[in-house]
Design an enzyme around this catalytic site. Sequence first.
Site, mmCIF file in Angstrom:
data_model
loop_
_atom_site.group_PDB
_atom_site.id
_atom_site.type_symbol
_atom_site.label_atom_id
_atom_site.label_comp_id
_atom_site.label_asym_id
_atom_site.label_seq_id
_atom_site.Cartn_x
_atom_site.Cartn_y
_atom_site.Cartn_z
ATOM 1 N N HIS A 236 -2.733 1.480 -5.815
ATOM 2 C CA HIS A 236 -2.863 0.914 -7.377
ATOM 3 C C HIS A 236 -4.172 0.273 -7.348
ATOM 4 C CE1 HIS A 236 0.909 1.682 -9.201
ATOM 5 N NE2 HIS A 236 1.768 1.312 -8.365
ATOM 6 N N ASP B 184 6.611 1.932 -17.873
ATOM 7 C CA ASP B 184 6.020 2.190 -16.401
ATOM 8 C C ASP B 184 6.427 1.055 -15.532
ATOM 9 O OD1 ASP B 184 4.451 3.524 -14.406
ATOM 10 O OD2 ASP B 184 2.589 2.498 -15.189
ATOM 11 N N HIS C 39 1.919 7.691 -8.220
ATOM 12 C CA HIS C 39 1.342 6.433 -8.841
ATOM 13 C C HIS C 39 0.202 6.272 -8.004
ATOM 14 C CE1 HIS C 39 4.544 5.228 -11.295
ATOM 15 N NE2 HIS C 39 5.381 5.943 -10.892
ATOM 16 N N SER D 146 -5.842 7.067 -9.650
ATOM 17 C CA SER D 146 -7.191 7.015 -9.612
ATOM 18 C C SER D 146 -7.679 6.847 -8.353
ATOM 19 C CB SER D 146 -7.262 5.638 -10.667
ATOM 20 O OG SER D 146 -6.868 5.874 -11.892
#
Length: 288
Positions: free
Chosen positions: A180, A80, A210, A213
């Site tokens: 992120h 990744d 990406h 979350s």
Amino acid sequence: MLTTGKKILDVANEHNFAVPAFNISDWAMFNGVVEISEETNAPLLVAIHPDEVSHIRHELIPAIRERAHRSSVPIAIHWDHGADIPQMLTALRIGFTSVMIDGSMKSFEDNIAISRKTVEIAHAVGISVEAELGTIGKMDEDPEAEAGADVILYTDPQEAVTFVKQTGVDSLAVAIGTYHGLYPPTLKPELKLDLLKKIKAAVGIPLVLHGGSGNPDDEIAQAVKLGVNKINISSDIKVVYHNKMREVLLEKGLREPNSIQPPCIDALKEVAQHKIELFDAAGKAKLY
């Protein structure tokens, strides 16, 4: 069943679902995501970024490969956010079956150049390649957020067409509004779903999200319907895993891993199962 990222994501693209790419940073976390994938009969990408690779060390990859070979579901081992060609060569040498080259912070021309070179190298040995166009935001300075940028640069659909044609990448990570790391209470996550729809129509290949979350479930579910085929999940599973570990370690006398880690793995699996079902990946291993 150990396989490549391309073989997993091409099926997801054809059948309109997303495969979770769970970032793992130890053997217990790895076993947890494999177990829940097998229990839900879902394909899996095991994602490991350079900081995680430095922690688990290269020697653990053969064990991960062996467990993947024995699995009842298709599994790819994915490097990744690779930063450069030497990292890509390392990934291929030690046994990864999928790589991501992240040239998103470079100029458009330099991103094309490094992505094309990675494709030439990886495809020569049958390994699939993901690249990124546009920049994902970042919430903090944690190593997993280092690949993000202070300002999101959204992916342009026409640039995406040129990028895919000139590089030959198998999948493309796009910037449509994710970050992120963990969202603070002051920031409301919001995806540009109209932009996603345009990008998918323009390029057709599997798209990657990406910073998955923390986004609202309804937005993520809609992104899957609009063509996202791989979603990276790191913070969500790491937070519950380590929070449960902190809780367990407060109990007196515990020192053996089989007393400490099972509740942590269970907490991780609960969140991972929710993501698998949200991405419509449950039961999809039957397609392979």
